[in-house]
Design a protein around this motif. Structure first.
Motif, PDB file in Angstrom:
ATOM      1  N   VAL A  29       0.848  -1.192   0.000  1.00 41.27           N
ATOM      2  CA  VAL A  29       0.000   0.000   0.000  1.00 41.27           C
ATOM      3  C   VAL A  29       0.885   1.245   0.000  1.00 41.27           C
ATOM      4  N   PRO A  30       0.647   2.215  -0.876  1.00 41.05           N
ATOM      5  CA  PRO A  30       1.524   3.396  -0.978  1.00 41.05           C
ATOM      6  C   PRO A  30       1.219   4.462   0.072  1.00 41.05           C
ATOM      7  N   PHE A  31       1.097   4.055   1.335  1.00 37.13           N
ATOM      8  CA  PHE A  31       0.752   5.021   2.372  1.00 37.13           C
ATOM      9  C   PHE A  31       1.894   6.008   2.609  1.00 37.13           C
ATOM     10  N   PHE A  32       3.128   5.525   2.553  1.00 34.86           N
ATOM     11  CA  PHE A  32       4.276   6.420   2.715  1.00 34.86           C
ATOM     12  C   PHE A  32       4.291   7.459   1.604  1.00 34.86           C
ATOM     13  N   THR A  33       3.974   7.019   0.391  1.00 35.84           N
ATOM     14  CA  THR A  33       3.893   7.947  -0.737  1.00 35.84           C
ATOM     15  C   THR A  33       2.810   8.992  -0.502  1.00 35.84           C
ATOM     16  N   LEU A  34       1.676   8.561   0.013  1.00 37.05           N
ATOM     17  CA  LEU A  34       0.591   9.488   0.317  1.00 37.05           C
ATOM     18  C   LEU A  34       1.051  10.575   1.289  1.00 37.05           C
ATOM     19  N   CYS A  35       1.832  10.182   2.282  1.00 35.55           N
ATOM     20  CA  CYS A  35       2.242  11.127   3.336  1.00 35.55           C
ATOM     21  C   CYS A  35       3.376  12.046   2.905  1.00 35.55           C
ATOM     22  N   TYR A  36       4.320  11.528   2.125  1.00 35.44           N
ATOM     23  CA  TYR A  36       5.574  12.265   1.957  1.00 35.44           C
ATOM     24  C   TYR A  36       5.959  12.601   0.516  1.00 35.44           C
ATOM     25  N   SER A  37       5.096  12.353  -0.462  1.00 32.78           N
ATOM     26  CA  SER A  37       5.441  12.747  -1.831  1.00 32.78           C
ATOM     27  C   SER A  37       5.669  14.251  -1.894  1.00 32.78           C
ATOM     28  N   GLY A  38       6.740  14.609  -2.596  1.00 28.46           N
ATOM     29  CA  GLY A  38       7.125  16.014  -2.683  1.00 28.46           C
ATOM     30  C   GLY A  38       8.145  16.398  -1.636  1.00 28.46           C
ATOM     31  N   GLN A  39       8.131  15.699  -0.500  1.00 25.56           N
ATOM     32  CA  GLN A  39       9.141  15.962   0.530  1.00 25.56           C
ATOM     33  C   GLN A  39      10.396  15.145   0.274  1.00 25.56           C
ATOM     34  N   VAL A  40      10.208  13.933  -0.216  1.00 27.38           N
ATOM     35  CA  VAL A  40      11.345  13.099  -0.611  1.00 27.38           C
ATOM     36  C   VAL A  40      11.028  12.459  -1.957  1.00 27.38           C
ATOM     37  N   GLN A  47       6.141   1.960 -10.503  1.00 26.09           N
ATOM     38  CA  GLN A  47       6.940   3.124 -10.120  1.00 26.09           C
ATOM     39  C   GLN A  47       6.338   4.405 -10.675  1.00 26.09           C
ATOM     40  N   LEU A  48       5.863   4.367 -11.909  1.00 26.56           N
ATOM     41  CA  LEU A  48       5.280   5.581 -12.496  1.00 26.56           C
ATOM     42  C   LEU A  48       4.019   6.002 -11.762  1.00 26.56           C
ATOM     43  N   ILE A  49       3.087   5.094 -11.552  1.00 29.65           N
ATOM     44  CA  ILE A  49       1.799   5.511 -10.987  1.00 29.65           C
ATOM     45  C   ILE A  49       1.952   6.006  -9.552  1.00 29.65           C
ATOM     46  N   TRP A  50       3.007   5.563  -8.853  1.00 33.31           N
ATOM     47  CA  TRP A  50       3.252   6.042  -7.491  1.00 33.31           C
ATOM     48  C   TRP A  50       4.210   7.232  -7.460  1.00 33.31           C
ATOM     49  N   GLY A  51       4.580   7.747  -8.624  1.00 35.04           N
ATOM     50  CA  GLY A  51       5.395   8.955  -8.682  1.00 35.04           C
ATOM     51  C   GLY A  51       6.865   8.745  -8.415  1.00 35.04           C
ATOM     52  N   GLN A  52       7.332   7.505  -8.509  1.00 32.23           N
ATOM     53  CA  GLN A  52       8.738   7.226  -8.222  1.00 32.23           C
ATOM     54  C   GLN A  52       9.604   7.453  -9.450  1.00 32.23           C
ATOM     55  N   ASN A  97       4.987  15.811  -7.179  1.00 29.89           N
ATOM     56  CA  ASN A  97       5.784  16.572  -6.213  1.00 29.89           C
ATOM     57  C   ASN A  97       4.965  17.522  -5.351  1.00 29.89           C
ATOM     58  N   ASN A  98       3.846  17.981  -5.865  1.00 28.30           N
ATOM     59  CA  ASN A  98       3.063  18.986  -5.136  1.00 28.30           C
ATOM     60  C   ASN A  98       1.643  18.528  -4.815  1.00 28.30           C
ATOM     61  N   GLY A  99       1.237  17.411  -5.401  1.00 28.49           N
ATOM     62  CA  GLY A  99      -0.133  16.957  -5.232  1.00 28.49           C
ATOM     63  C   GLY A  99      -0.292  15.922  -4.129  1.00 28.49           C
ATOM     64  N   MET A 100      -1.450  15.290  -4.136  1.00 28.71           N
ATOM     65  CA  MET A 100      -1.802  14.301  -3.123  1.00 28.71           C
ATOM     66  C   MET A 100      -2.278  13.026  -3.816  1.00 28.71           C
ATOM     67  N   LEU A 101      -1.673  11.913  -3.425  1.00 26.69           N
ATOM     68  CA  LEU A 101      -2.104  10.622  -3.939  1.00 26.69           C
ATOM     69  C   LEU A 101      -3.461  10.267  -3.351  1.00 26.69           C
TER      70      LEU A 101
END
Length: 372
Positions: free
Chosen positions: A160-171, A196-201, A236-240
């Motif tokens: 589950v991409p919960f870490f991505t939800l919380c911290y995308s754009g910060q790291v 990787q693409l759909i999760w913004g990596q 980088n600036n949005g929300m998953l």
């Protein structure tokens, strides 16, 4: 050539035979700043050869980290990868010679890595302000010091991409394992790259041999990489958002993603998808990672009275026949290994045209261009 370089160093371990299979500095330096267990013995780990875990609160080890950083950046690397910091659990040190109390629980982070990394970042900001710092895995306590994390083990069933939800754009997320445990199912590498693409990596972390020997895969990677540039504002600036609600979900394949003690098969949708939101715009992003046509039907609750813009990485004369919009439902037919994006917004903008230009360019990529 536009290639960025990132130096590797391990900020946690000291190899006992540290120079061409000889003990040059360990007995002289490393042994006295290593973590000691409650019995007064050096805490060791083995990675084919013995290593000692360093005490991060020891001033001498902090000086070594600082000097190595300065030395590497003097050679004009764009970044530094500090291996294991974000991946490893604390090892309580019982030494009384490292500037902390024996068994002090704060020695690892508060008086250790946090203090050391703060000094490194402060120095680099003044001297090399564009430097990036990264580490292994994704322990969130290090996010304020790191520009990127390497979540290479995000390859398990039900991830589950919960870490991505919380911290995308910060790291940034800088890689995923393509070779964990040895030889893998060749089709799974397409699914991993799509994920990787759909999760913004960032796309990749495979060997050059993996790509060079498979020009179709290299072409797929190139398309994904260009697609990622099109949606950086969202990543980088949005929300998953939450997983999409499918009326007709994609088919499921059972792919061998990695081998550990046993083969690990992952039930993988043939169409990988995610939704992102940025400035009142919704991005619905889909990747067909298979070599066959696929179909889905999904719901967009907020579609009424809003503008919809579509982007296709495969352009042909039947494009309009491959999608159907009725009320709040969208049906899409995917060509093999196609990327499709749908943006729902209040109105069409110049940004959409820029994205469209990128996708027109992606559609022109050919395998023969890769071979050159």
């Amino acid at each position: 050539m536009g290639i960025r370089t990132m130096a590797y160093t391990n900020a946690r371990l000291f190899e006992e035979k540290d120079c061409r299979n000889t003990d040059r500095d360990f007995s002289r330096i490393g042994s006295r700043i290593a973590v000691l267990n409650s019995n007064g013995k050096i805490y060791r780990e083995n990675y084919g050869t013995p290593f000692a875990v360093m005490c991060p609160a020891a001033p001498e080890w902090q000086d070594i980290m600082q000097k190595y950083t300065q030395r590497l950046l003097a050679h004009h690397f764009d970044g530094i990868y500090y291996d294991q910091i974000g991946a490893s659990s604390p090892k309580i040190c019982f030494s009384e010679q490292h500037g902390h109390k024996a068994g002090d629980m704060d020695h690892w982070y508060k008086y250790g890595y946090a203090l050391s990394l703060e000094k490194i970042r402060s120095w680099s900001k003044k001297n090399y302000p564009d430097t990036i710092f990264t580490t292994e895995d994704n322990s969130e306590v290090y996010n304020r010091f790191m520009d990127g994390v390497l979540p290479w083990r995000w390859i398990h069933q039900g991830q589950v991409p919960f870490f991505t939800l919380c911290y995308s754009g910060q790291v940034q997320y800088i890689g995923l394992s393509y070779h964990f445990g040895g030889k893998i199912d060749q089709t799974s590498k397409y699914a991993k790259a799509a994920n990787q693409l759909i999760w913004g990596q960032q796309i990749g972390w495979f060997t050059t041999g993996t790509a060079v020997k498979d020009t179709q895969f290299l072409l797929f990677i190139k398309k994904l990489a260009f697609s990622r540039t099109a949606f950086l504002d969202f990543f980088n600036n949005g929300m998953l958002g939450r997983p999409l609600v499918f009326i007709k979900p994609p088919a499921i394949e059972n792919l061998l993603w990695h081998r550990d003690l046993e083969d690990k098969y992952i039930k993988t949708p043939t169409i990988l998808s995610a939704q992102w939101e940025y400035r009142k715009e919704k991005l619905y992003l889909f990747v067909n990672h298979t070599d066959k046509k696929q179909n889905i039907c999904f719901e967009i609750p907020e579609l009424n009275n809003r503008h919809i813009t579509e982007f296709y990485s495969v352009i042909n004369q039947t494009k309009n026949n491959r999608r159907k919009i009725e009320n709040n439902t969208v049906s899409l037919q995917f060509m093999p290994r196609e990327i499709i994006a749908v943006i729902v917004s209040d109105q069409k903008s110049n940004k959409h045209q820029k994205i469209q230009n990128i996708f027109h360019r992606i559609a022109m990529f050919k395998e023969m261009e890769i071979e050159k």
